[in-house]
Design a protein around this motif. Structure first.
Motif, mmCIF file in Angstrom:
data_model
loop_
_atom_site.group_PDB
_atom_site.id
_atom_site.type_symbol
_atom_site.label_atom_id
_atom_site.label_comp_id
_atom_site.label_asym_id
_atom_site.label_seq_id
_atom_site.Cartn_x
_atom_site.Cartn_y
_atom_site.Cartn_z
ATOM 1 N N VAL A 118 33.686 10.215 4.801
ATOM 2 C CA VAL A 118 32.688 9.258 4.500
ATOM 3 C C VAL A 118 33.245 8.211 3.895
ATOM 4 C CG1 VAL A 118 30.574 9.345 3.379
ATOM 5 C CG2 VAL A 118 31.181 11.183 4.810
ATOM 6 N N ASP A 119 34.062 8.287 2.900
ATOM 7 C CA ASP A 119 34.414 7.384 1.950
ATOM 8 C C ASP A 119 35.289 6.413 2.537
ATOM 9 O OD1 ASP A 119 33.156 8.380 -0.075
ATOM 10 O OD2 ASP A 119 34.887 9.424 -1.180
ATOM 11 N N VAL A 120 36.040 6.657 3.528
ATOM 12 C CA VAL A 120 37.001 5.884 4.289
ATOM 13 C C VAL A 120 36.443 4.548 4.823
ATOM 14 C CG1 VAL A 120 37.314 6.862 6.513
ATOM 15 C CG2 VAL A 120 39.256 5.747 5.381
ATOM 16 N N LEU A 121 35.102 4.639 5.230
ATOM 17 C CA LEU A 121 34.282 3.645 5.739
ATOM 18 C C LEU A 121 34.287 2.262 4.867
ATOM 19 C CD1 LEU A 121 31.245 5.124 7.528
ATOM 20 C CD2 LEU A 121 33.314 4.429 8.331
ATOM 21 N N GLU A 122 34.578 2.750 3.493
ATOM 22 C CA GLU A 122 34.562 1.431 2.513
ATOM 23 C C GLU A 122 35.807 0.757 2.660
ATOM 24 O OE1 GLU A 122 34.712 3.212 -1.461
ATOM 25 O OE2 GLU A 122 33.195 4.478 -0.889
ATOM 26 N N PHE A 140 29.435 12.314 10.087
ATOM 27 C CA PHE A 140 29.855 11.167 10.762
ATOM 28 C C PHE A 140 28.409 10.242 10.920
ATOM 29 C CE2 PHE A 140 33.223 13.233 13.436
ATOM 30 C CZ PHE A 140 33.899 13.556 12.539
ATOM 31 N N LEU A 141 27.302 10.883 11.126
ATOM 32 C CA LEU A 141 26.021 10.242 11.255
ATOM 33 C C LEU A 141 25.455 9.772 9.999
ATOM 34 C CD1 LEU A 141 23.518 9.752 13.189
ATOM 35 C CD2 LEU A 141 22.471 11.737 12.083
ATOM 36 N N GLU A 142 25.755 10.961 9.089
ATOM 37 C CA GLU A 142 24.970 10.560 7.595
ATOM 38 C C GLU A 142 25.916 9.792 6.724
ATOM 39 O OE1 GLU A 142 24.191 14.695 6.336
ATOM 40 O OE2 GLU A 142 22.837 14.830 7.822
ATOM 41 N N VAL A 206 39.717 1.067 14.999
ATOM 42 C CA VAL A 206 40.441 2.105 14.304
ATOM 43 C C VAL A 206 39.675 3.434 14.606
ATOM 44 C CG1 VAL A 206 40.808 2.905 12.041
ATOM 45 C CG2 VAL A 206 41.137 0.475 12.378
ATOM 46 N N ILE A 207 40.563 4.406 14.758
ATOM 47 C CA ILE A 207 40.010 5.655 14.916
ATOM 48 C C ILE A 207 40.124 6.324 13.690
ATOM 49 C CG2 ILE A 207 40.640 7.903 16.222
ATOM 50 C CD1 ILE A 207 41.779 6.391 18.651
ATOM 51 N N ILE A 208 39.091 7.151 13.466
ATOM 52 C CA ILE A 208 39.156 8.007 12.337
ATOM 53 C C ILE A 208 39.098 9.446 12.573
ATOM 54 C CG2 ILE A 208 38.024 8.864 9.914
ATOM 55 C CD1 ILE A 208 36.618 6.206 9.983
ATOM 56 N N PHE A 209 40.317 10.028 12.933
ATOM 57 C CA PHE A 209 40.741 11.411 13.334
ATOM 58 C C PHE A 209 40.518 12.396 12.365
ATOM 59 C CE2 PHE A 209 43.433 14.644 15.489
ATOM 60 C CZ PHE A 209 42.682 14.553 16.644
ATOM 61 N N ASP A 210 39.426 13.239 12.612
ATOM 62 C CA ASP A 210 39.357 14.588 11.676
ATOM 63 C C ASP A 210 39.962 15.508 12.411
ATOM 64 O OD1 ASP A 210 38.418 16.874 10.737
ATOM 65 O OD2 ASP A 210 36.334 16.099 10.686
ATOM 66 N N ALA A 211 41.258 15.992 11.741
ATOM 67 C CA ALA A 211 42.127 16.978 12.219
ATOM 68 C C ALA A 211 42.069 18.285 11.468
ATOM 69 C CB ALA A 211 43.640 16.410 11.807
ATOM 70 N N LEU A 229 50.785 10.605 19.519
ATOM 71 C CA LEU A 229 50.599 9.773 20.700
ATOM 72 C C LEU A 229 51.175 8.426 20.447
ATOM 73 C CD1 LEU A 229 46.893 11.338 21.402
ATOM 74 C CD2 LEU A 229 49.101 11.840 22.586
ATOM 75 N N GLU A 230 51.586 7.805 21.623
ATOM 76 C CA GLU A 230 52.056 6.516 21.572
ATOM 77 C C GLU A 230 51.129 5.584 21.022
ATOM 78 O OE1 GLU A 230 53.618 5.083 25.217
ATOM 79 O OE2 GLU A 230 53.839 3.030 24.415
ATOM 80 N N GLY A 231 51.507 4.769 19.993
ATOM 81 C CA GLY A 231 50.766 3.741 19.575
ATOM 82 C C GLY A 231 49.777 4.066 18.504
ATOM 83 N N ALA A 232 49.565 5.479 18.234
ATOM 84 C CA ALA A 232 48.476 5.787 17.375
ATOM 85 C C ALA A 232 48.591 5.404 16.006
ATOM 86 C CB ALA A 232 48.251 7.337 17.275
ATOM 87 N N LYS A 233 49.785 5.128 15.423
ATOM 88 C CA LYS A 233 49.888 4.516 14.086
ATOM 89 C C LYS A 233 49.486 3.150 13.754
ATOM 90 C CE LYS A 233 53.770 7.508 12.134
ATOM 91 N NZ LYS A 233 55.125 7.408 11.649
ATOM 92 N N GLU A 234 49.393 2.563 14.952
ATOM 93 C CA GLU A 234 48.672 1.293 14.788
ATOM 94 C C GLU A 234 47.264 1.100 14.682
ATOM 95 O OE1 GLU A 234 49.846 -1.081 18.492
ATOM 96 O OE2 GLU A 234 51.875 -0.228 18.178
ATOM 97 N N CYS A 235 46.552 2.412 15.171
ATOM 98 C CA CYS A 235 45.260 2.084 15.019
ATOM 99 C C CYS A 235 44.360 3.450 14.545
ATOM 100 C CB CYS A 235 45.009 1.956 16.466
ATOM 101 S SG CYS A 235 45.236 3.561 17.513
ATOM 102 N N ALA A 236 45.051 4.350 13.940
ATOM 103 C CA ALA A 236 44.425 5.696 13.566
ATOM 104 C C ALA A 236 44.630 6.113 12.164
ATOM 105 C CB ALA A 236 44.769 6.605 14.366
ATOM 106 N N ILE A 237 43.737 6.652 11.324
ATOM 107 C CA ILE A 237 43.920 7.285 10.142
ATOM 108 C C ILE A 237 43.418 8.554 10.622
ATOM 109 C CG2 ILE A 237 42.462 7.372 7.951
ATOM 110 C CD1 ILE A 237 41.843 4.384 8.403
ATOM 111 N N GLU A 238 44.290 9.637 9.848
ATOM 112 C CA GLU A 238 44.044 10.952 10.137
ATOM 113 C C GLU A 238 43.780 11.752 8.816
ATOM 114 O OE1 GLU A 238 46.291 13.260 13.056
ATOM 115 O OE2 GLU A 238 46.989 14.584 11.619
ATOM 116 N N ILE A 239 42.722 12.563 8.910
ATOM 117 C CA ILE A 239 42.207 13.341 7.835
ATOM 118 C C ILE A 239 42.248 14.831 8.117
ATOM 119 C CG2 ILE A 239 40.340 13.756 6.351
ATOM 120 C CD1 ILE A 239 39.506 10.429 6.724
ATOM 121 N N HIS A 240 42.685 15.308 7.174
ATOM 122 C CA HIS A 240 43.324 16.877 7.196
ATOM 123 C C HIS A 240 42.734 17.601 6.099
ATOM 124 C CE1 HIS A 240 45.158 20.217 9.158
ATOM 125 N NE2 HIS A 240 46.041 19.628 10.077
ATOM 126 N N SER A 241 42.820 18.901 6.105
ATOM 127 C CA SER A 241 42.404 19.856 4.984
ATOM 128 C C SER A 241 42.869 21.187 5.125
ATOM 129 C CB SER A 241 40.886 20.014 5.335
ATOM 130 O OG SER A 241 40.449 20.800 4.178
#
Ligand code: PLP
Length: 412
Positions: A118-122, A140-142, A206-211, A229-241
């Motif tokens: 949620v916070d990463v939208l900041e 994602f909605l809230e 930007v993709i926010i990828f919930d992993a 995946l090719e090129g993903a570092k240019e466009c994605a943030i990954e969040i894991h737990s």
């Protein structure tokens, strides 16, 4: 004169996922149980882990507690972005298990995935549009609403598309993806995920990828990190737990990866990392040192084997439970690559009808699929993170009931 936050007030007034669960699901269970006190109820809607932490993690927690109780070994605040040893453990985990090479400066340790998602939208301008699939993961909605955005772009998916969301039809600046998916259990193949990465690179999105569930994947050719995946570092943030893969739901530990080369239209190299570092120094002073030490153990060689046993346990639950549901004549999705079964209501029953039917017959409580968006109507989400004994009990209840009633009812 102080005034209420109007965005939060509107969310509360409309009802959120959690308030709906309390006021509808839990209330229905309470009401039913009060008139049927002998009935065994199986609470299977929630993502609560039920198995203990591994002995290795427990040992580390005890040792860290002793260290905190001793002047010579006591530790105060850690680095805000995370303990360096833990960041190295996360780096090794990516490199050794996924062949993904990350810099430690790209890793930010969180208290689980939820807050970061949620916070990463900041990091992004309020005018940026946000897309996610329907049915959605409620945060994602809230989180989008909480960030002051009153609109979002809906990526439809349903059974006929195997719950694979369509690409945005209008330009989406930020795209949330969660695979393996909660609630549907769907996964994306390499090609399917690559299409989203290509979209994001093309549109400078930007993709926010919930992993969170990637460690549960067993289907071949399904990526376990978007950075495979090719090129993903240019466009994605990954969040894991570690919540589900290591039973850390109560310990609270996760991480966010922001690649150095992730650029948005007006940012320079590494600027998003710098912005997130400063944002955290204002708002978040790091995860608990106990949780971080526990995470170092969970990501060690032995720790990863323990995680595999934990995942195998829950996925055996999923396999057994799914088989029993199918034998009772029901149609199931998911349950192969994460511990959720997305259960289709028979005929054209609504989620609510099906919820009440399962509660009053076999005592199974799931979350009505329409709590996850309009495309979830006609489904129920069930979790298999329960104890095996409970899973076996629900299976024998289903077997007893299925022969005498459920199939008959479903054919009505
Ligand atoms: N993302 C998804 C898809 C989840 O299902 C969950 C928890 O159930 C989370 C994020 C939050 O996990 P955490 O416990 O790491 O905050």
């Amino acid at each position: 004169m102080a005034k209420k936050n109007s965005v939060l007030r509107q969310l509360v007034a409309k009802g959120t996922y959690n308030t709906d669960v309390t006021s509808k699901v839990l209330k229905a269970v309470r009401d039913y149980q009060s008139s049927h006190p002998q009935k065994k109820i199986f609470m299977m809607g929630w993502g609560y882990t039920t198995q203990p932490l591994s002995p290795l993690v427990i040992q580390k927690l005890i040792q860290t507690s002793h260290n905190l109780g001793n002047k010579e070994t006591y530790t105060s605040y850690e680095s805000i972005s995370g303990n360096l040893e833990l960041k190295h453990s996360i780096q090794n985990y990516y490199l050794e298990t996924l062949e993904v090479d990350l810099n430690s400066s790209e890793i930010f340790v969180n208290d689980g995935a939820q807050s970061a998602l949620v916070d990463v939208l900041e990091l992004f301008e309020g005018s940026n549009s946000i897309a996610f699939q329907n049915p959605w993961y409620p945060a994602f909605l809230e989180g989008t609403a909480l960030s002051g955005r009153d609109k979002f772009i809906e990526l439809k998916c349903n059974a006929s598309s195997h719950f694979i969301p369509e690409l945005p039809k209008e330009k989406a600046d930020i795209i949330y993806l969660c695979f393996p998916n909660n609630p549907t259990g769907a996964v994306l193949t390499r090609d399917q995920l690559q299409r989203f990465v290509d979209y994001a690179r093309h549109h400078k999105s930007v993709i926010i990828f919930d992993a969170v569930y990637t460690n549960f994947i067993s289907t071949p050719n399904v990526p376990k990190s978007i950075y495979e995946l090719e090129g993903a570092k240019e466009c994605a943030i990954e969040i894991h737990s570690l919540s589900k893969m290591a039973n850390f739901t109560g310990v609270r530990l996760g991480w966010t990866v922001i690649p150095e080369i992730l650029n948005v239209s007006d940012s320079s190299h590494g600027e998003l990392i710098q912005m997130w570092t400063i944002r955290n120094a204002i708002k978040f002073w790091g995860a608990s040192n106990l949780a971080q030490q526990a995470a170092i153990s969970a990501l060690s060689e032995q720790g990863r084997q323990d995680c595999k046993s934990i995942v195998d346990y829950y996925m055996t639950n999923a396999r057994l439970f799914r088989q029993a549901l199918e034998q009772a004549g029901l149609t199931c999705y998911g349950g192969n690559d994460n511990p959720y079964i997305w259960l289709k209501a028979p005929a054209d029953w609504s989620s609510d009808t099906f919820f009440h039917y399962l509660l009053s017959t076999v005592g199974i409580v799931g979350i009505p699929g329409n709590f996850f968006g309009s495309q979830g109507e006609g489904f129920l989400r069930l979790s298999t993170l329960g104890d095996r004994g409970e899973i076996e009990e629900v299976i024998s209840t289903l077997e007893r009931f299925g022969d005498v009633g459920m199939k008959k009812q479903i054919m009505m």
